[in-house]
Design a protein around this motif. Structure first.
Motif, short mmCIF file in Angstrom:
data_model
loop_
_atom_site.label_atom_id
_atom_site.label_comp_id
_atom_site.label_asym_id
_atom_site.label_seq_id
_atom_site.Cartn_x
_atom_site.Cartn_y
_atom_site.Cartn_z
N VAL A 4 0.86 -1.18 0.00
CA VAL A 4 0.00 0.00 0.00
C VAL A 4 0.89 1.23 0.00
N ARG A 5 0.61 2.12 -0.95
CA ARG A 5 1.38 3.35 -1.00
C ARG A 5 0.45 4.51 -1.35
N LEU A 6 0.56 5.57 -0.57
CA LEU A 6 -0.20 6.79 -0.80
C LEU A 6 0.79 7.95 -0.83
N VAL A 7 0.81 8.70 -1.92
CA VAL A 7 1.76 9.79 -2.09
C VAL A 7 0.99 11.08 -2.35
N GLU A 8 1.06 11.97 -1.36
CA GLU A 8 0.37 13.25 -1.46
C GLU A 8 1.27 14.29 -2.14
N SER A 9 0.64 15.20 -2.87
CA SER A 9 1.38 16.28 -3.52
C SER A 9 0.45 17.46 -3.76
N GLY A 10 1.05 18.58 -4.17
CA GLY A 10 0.26 19.74 -4.53
C GLY A 10 0.23 20.85 -3.51
N SER A 22 -1.45 3.29 -4.74
CA SER A 22 -0.99 2.07 -5.40
C SER A 22 -0.89 0.95 -4.39
N GLY A 23 -0.83 -0.26 -4.88
CA GLY A 23 -0.66 -1.42 -4.01
C GLY A 23 -1.94 -2.02 -3.47
N PHE A 24 -3.07 -1.48 -3.88
CA PHE A 24 -4.36 -2.04 -3.46
C PHE A 24 -5.41 -1.65 -4.50
N LEU A 25 -6.60 -2.25 -4.38
CA LEU A 25 -7.67 -1.98 -5.33
C LEU A 25 -8.38 -0.69 -4.93
N PHE A 26 -7.86 0.39 -5.43
CA PHE A 26 -8.31 1.73 -5.04
C PHE A 26 -9.83 1.87 -5.18
N ARG A 27 -10.37 1.35 -6.27
CA ARG A 27 -11.79 1.58 -6.57
C ARG A 27 -12.73 0.91 -5.55
N LEU A 28 -12.19 0.01 -4.72
CA LEU A 28 -13.04 -0.72 -3.76
C LEU A 28 -13.16 -0.02 -2.40
N TYR A 29 -12.44 1.07 -2.23
CA TYR A 29 -12.38 1.69 -0.90
C TYR A 29 -12.77 3.16 -0.92
N SER A 34 -12.63 14.67 -4.42
CA SER A 34 -13.02 13.93 -5.61
C SER A 34 -12.00 12.83 -5.87
N ARG A 35 -12.32 11.97 -6.81
CA ARG A 35 -11.42 10.87 -7.12
C ARG A 35 -11.57 10.45 -8.56
N ASP A 36 -10.53 9.80 -9.08
CA ASP A 36 -10.55 9.24 -10.42
C ASP A 36 -10.11 7.78 -10.28
N ASN A 37 -11.06 6.88 -10.28
CA ASN A 37 -10.74 5.47 -10.06
C ASN A 37 -9.94 4.87 -11.20
N ALA A 38 -10.07 5.43 -12.39
CA ALA A 38 -9.30 4.93 -13.54
C ALA A 38 -7.82 5.24 -13.37
N ASN A 58 -10.19 4.62 3.73
CA ASN A 58 -11.26 4.54 4.71
C ASN A 58 -11.49 3.08 5.09
N SER A 59 -10.61 2.58 5.93
CA SER A 59 -10.66 1.18 6.35
C SER A 59 -9.92 1.04 7.67
N SER A 60 -10.44 0.14 8.52
CA SER A 60 -9.79 -0.13 9.81
C SER A 60 -8.76 -1.25 9.70
N SER A 61 -8.59 -1.80 8.51
CA SER A 61 -7.63 -2.89 8.33
C SER A 61 -6.21 -2.42 8.63
N SER A 62 -5.45 -3.30 9.26
CA SER A 62 -4.05 -2.98 9.57
C SER A 62 -3.22 -2.82 8.30
#
Length: 117
Positions: free
Chosen positions: A1-7, A24-31, A70-74, A98-102
Motif C-alpha cells: 500500500v502506497r499513498l503519495v500526497e502532492s500539490g 498504489s498497491g491495493f484496489l483503489f476503486r473498492l475503498y 473527488s477521485r478518479d478510479n481509472a 477509509n478502512s480499519s484494516s491494519s
C-alpha cells in the motif's frame, strides 16, 4: 500500500490549491478515501471523506463549502480542491484509505499547505 500526497505549497489567504494523492498497491476503486490534516502539536483531524464510487462525500464543518473531495478510479487518484483558503487551513495534509484494516495503518509523508500573506 502506497499513498503519495502532492500539490501543497504557500498560498495567500483567499487563494486556492488542489492536492493530489496517488494510490498504489491495493484496489483503489473498492475503498472509500479520506483527507486528514495536522498542525504541529495536534492530532490529525478529518477533513473530508468520499465513497468508493463518489456518490457520497462528507466534510468537516470548518471546510464545508470551500473544499471539494473527488477521485478518479481509472487513475487511482484522490483530489482535494481547496478554495477561499484561510490561515487556519495551514497544516500537513494526508490521504488515507477509509478502512480499519491494519493493511492501511501507515501514513504517507503528507503535503504541506501554508496559507499566509
Amino acid at each position: 500500500v502506497r499513498l503519495v500526497e502532492s500539490g501543497g505549497g504557500l498560498v495567500q489567504p483567499g487563494g486556492s490549491l488542489e492536492l493530489s494523492c496517488a494510490a498504489s498497491g491495493f484496489l483503489f476503486r473498492l475503498y472509500g478515501m479520506k483527507w486528514y490534516r495536522q498542525t504541529p502539536g495536534e492530532e490529525r483531524n478529518l477533513v473530508a471523506i468520499i465513497s468508493r464510487d463518489s456518490d457520497s462525500t462528507t466534510y468537516a464543518d470548518s471546510v464545508k463549502g470551500r473544499f471539494t473531495i473527488s477521485r478518479d478510479n481509472a487513475k487511482n487518484m484522490l483530489y482535494l480542491q481547496m478554495h477561499r483558503l484561510k490561515p487556519e487551513d495551514t497544516a500537513v495534509y494526508y490521504c488515507r484509505v477509509n478502512s480499519s484494516s491494519s493493511a492501511f495503518a501507515s501514513w504517507g509523508q503528507g503535503t504541506q499547505v501554508t496559507v499566509s500573506s
